[in-house]
Design an enzyme around this catalytic site. Structure first.
Site, PDB file in Angstrom:
ATOM      1  N   SER A  20      14.773 -24.176  30.021  1.00  0.00           N
ATOM      2  CA  SER A  20      15.367 -25.200  31.123  1.00  0.00           C
ATOM      3  C   SER A  20      16.242 -24.258  31.980  1.00  0.00           C
ATOM      4  O   SER A  20      17.033 -23.570  31.492  1.00  0.00           O
ATOM      5  CB  SER A  20      15.975 -25.998  30.489  1.00  0.00           C
ATOM      6  OG  SER A  20      16.792 -26.934  31.276  1.00  0.00           O
ATOM      7  N   SER A  22      18.460 -26.083  33.930  1.00  0.00           N
ATOM      8  CA  SER A  22      19.471 -26.950  34.252  1.00  0.00           C
ATOM      9  C   SER A  22      20.932 -26.146  33.876  1.00  0.00           C
ATOM     10  O   SER A  22      21.884 -26.461  34.702  1.00  0.00           O
ATOM     11  CB  SER A  22      19.205 -28.135  33.192  1.00  0.00           C
ATOM     12  OG  SER A  22      18.238 -28.897  33.730  1.00  0.00           O
ATOM     13  N   LYS A  71      11.970 -38.905  28.024  1.00  0.00           N
ATOM     14  CA  LYS A  71      12.367 -39.853  29.309  1.00  0.00           C
ATOM     15  C   LYS A  71      11.959 -41.280  28.760  1.00  0.00           C
ATOM     16  O   LYS A  71      12.810 -42.003  28.987  1.00  0.00           O
ATOM     17  CB  LYS A  71      11.640 -39.380  30.470  1.00  0.00           C
ATOM     18  CG  LYS A  71      12.108 -37.910  30.929  1.00  0.00           C
ATOM     19  CD  LYS A  71      11.457 -37.758  32.282  1.00  0.00           C
ATOM     20  CE  LYS A  71      12.052 -36.224  32.742  1.00  0.00           C
ATOM     21  NZ  LYS A  71      11.721 -35.961  34.096  1.00  0.00           N
ATOM     22  N   ASP A 108      14.788 -38.208  39.343  1.00  0.00           N
ATOM     23  CA  ASP A 108      13.824 -37.429  39.768  1.00  0.00           C
ATOM     24  C   ASP A 108      13.177 -37.975  41.297  1.00  0.00           C
ATOM     25  O   ASP A 108      13.220 -36.998  42.107  1.00  0.00           O
ATOM     26  CB  ASP A 108      12.532 -37.640  38.926  1.00  0.00           C
ATOM     27  CG  ASP A 108      13.026 -37.066  37.431  1.00  0.00           C
ATOM     28  OD1 ASP A 108      13.583 -35.823  37.479  1.00  0.00           O
ATOM     29  OD2 ASP A 108      12.189 -37.339  36.506  1.00  0.00           O
ATOM     30  N   GLY A 134       1.271 -40.792  35.488  1.00  0.00           N
ATOM     31  CA  GLY A 134       2.295 -40.592  34.488  1.00  0.00           C
ATOM     32  C   GLY A 134       3.613 -40.694  34.604  1.00  0.00           C
ATOM     33  O   GLY A 134       4.036 -41.280  35.612  1.00  0.00           O
ATOM     34  N   GLY A 135       4.322 -40.305  33.764  1.00  0.00           N
ATOM     35  CA  GLY A 135       5.865 -40.466  33.926  1.00  0.00           C
ATOM     36  C   GLY A 135       6.377 -39.821  35.134  1.00  0.00           C
ATOM     37  O   GLY A 135       7.384 -40.400  35.710  1.00  0.00           O
ATOM     38  N   ALA A 136       6.019 -38.809  35.534  1.00  0.00           N
ATOM     39  CA  ALA A 136       6.539 -38.179  36.789  1.00  0.00           C
ATOM     40  C   ALA A 136       6.282 -39.122  37.990  1.00  0.00           C
ATOM     41  O   ALA A 136       7.029 -39.115  38.904  1.00  0.00           O
ATOM     42  CB  ALA A 136       5.754 -36.811  37.065  1.00  0.00           C
ATOM     43  N   TYR A 228       7.048 -26.065  39.735  1.00  0.00           N
ATOM     44  CA  TYR A 228       7.264 -24.894  40.410  1.00  0.00           C
ATOM     45  C   TYR A 228       7.152 -23.454  39.789  1.00  0.00           C
ATOM     46  O   TYR A 228       6.838 -23.352  38.522  1.00  0.00           O
ATOM     47  CB  TYR A 228       8.895 -24.951  40.753  1.00  0.00           C
ATOM     48  CG  TYR A 228       9.704 -24.741  39.708  1.00  0.00           C
ATOM     49  CD1 TYR A 228      10.272 -23.424  38.973  1.00  0.00           C
ATOM     50  CD2 TYR A 228      10.193 -25.838  38.922  1.00  0.00           C
ATOM     51  CE1 TYR A 228      11.157 -23.366  38.051  1.00  0.00           C
ATOM     52  CE2 TYR A 228      10.897 -25.794  37.633  1.00  0.00           C
ATOM     53  CZ  TYR A 228      11.365 -24.420  37.235  1.00  0.00           C
ATOM     54  OH  TYR A 228      12.199 -24.353  36.095  1.00  0.00           O
TER      55      TYR A 228
END
Length: 287
Positions: A20, A22, A71, A108, A134-136, A228
């Site tokens: 990650s 983040s 999520k 998101d 899906g979730g994205a 990415y």
């Protein structure tokens, strides 16, 4: 006597989590805005997410970013105090405690829309093809429609899943049936009719491009991969071969969704541009 301000504690939780970016993003936001911050990575057991969240906030944590595969569990934990975005997405990537109650949001879609607008790839005339259900996809569907695109068509390997996704959204909102449609991967309408094609599937993670039809792109069209990488993703290369005028990966979306989380927790909006530039440079230098 000088009192030292205790840093605000935030973190990102997932499994795996070592990859990650983040912490780097949020620390740069903190330096930019003067927020004193400690931002950690937390590896949660797959069967212990709720306990991990409880332990974090019991220790005084301010905000928690949630990544794969938690999520949906985060949505369940915060389901009595969800933002409108999270309610529609049925997934949460941002948690915080307010008056002893857990709250959840999904940033998101905001991150995606901001990046598309930065690229001048999205406006009220844009015809959008979204690959994946899906979730994205759930996280970005509402914000894309709110941004005012002309049409949004969701395609998926399982057409039933795409139809289920848009049916849930149409039930919860007043979007016109002809503005939001769905189908299988090859059900893409008139060739050359899409101004923006977004890949929300996980195909690029496995080094593959989605099995979509050829001839998707209108003149001057964009292709955007929510994944990415240091180099063009398989989807971006596929889009270039199919006639997309311009392509982008999802690094700007990553920074944008982080900026929205940062605002929720700290009440200040950071400048995305220098952080995105720094991250892009670091990504290329490590390749």
């Amino acid at each position: 006597m000088t009192l030292t301000q205790t840093p605000t504690l935030c973190a990102v939780v997932g499994n795996p989590i070592e990859h990650s970016r983040s912490p780097t993003i949020h620390q740069q936001f903190a330096e930019q805005t003067g927020v004193k911050l400690r931002y950690d990575r937390i590896l949660s057991p797959l069967d212990g997410f709720a306990r991990t969240v409880d332990d974090f906030f019991s220790a005084g944590g301010r905000g928690l970013n949630v990544t794969v595969p938690f999520k949906l569990e985060a949505w369940e934990l915060a389901r009595t105090h969800l933002s409108q975005r999270a309610t529609l997405a049925r997934a949460v990537n941002t948690l915080w405690m307010e008056q002893g109650v857990l709250h959840g949001c999904n940033t998101d879609g905001v991150g995606l829309v901001q990046d598309l607008q930065r690229l001048a790839a999205l406006n009220t005339d844009t015809r959008v093809l979204l690959i994946g259900a899906g979730g994205a996809a759930r996280g970005v569907l509402g914000p894309l429609l709110d941004a005012g695109c002309a049409k949004l068509h969701v395609i998926n390997r399982s057409p039933a899943r795409a139809h289920e996704l848009i049916a849930q959204h149409q039930k919860a909102t007043s979007v016109a049936p002809d503005k939001l449609t769905a189908g299988g991967l090859t059900e893409v309408g008139i060739p050359g009719s899409w101004d923006l094609v977004i890949n929300s599937s996980s195909s690029s993670l496995s080094g593959e491009a989605p099995a979509v039809a050829f001839g998707l792109y209108a003149k001057h069209a964009w292709a955007y991969d929510m994944m990415y990488a240091a180099q063009a993703t398989p989807f971006m290369l596929q889009a270039q071969r199919d006639g997309a005028a311009q392509t982008s990966d999802g690094l700007g979306m990553l920074v944008g969704q982080a900026a929205e989380s940062f605002y929720i927790w700290h009440g200040v909006r950071p400048d995305i541009a220098p952080v995105l530039a720094s991250l892009r440079t670091a990504l290329h230098s490590t390749h």
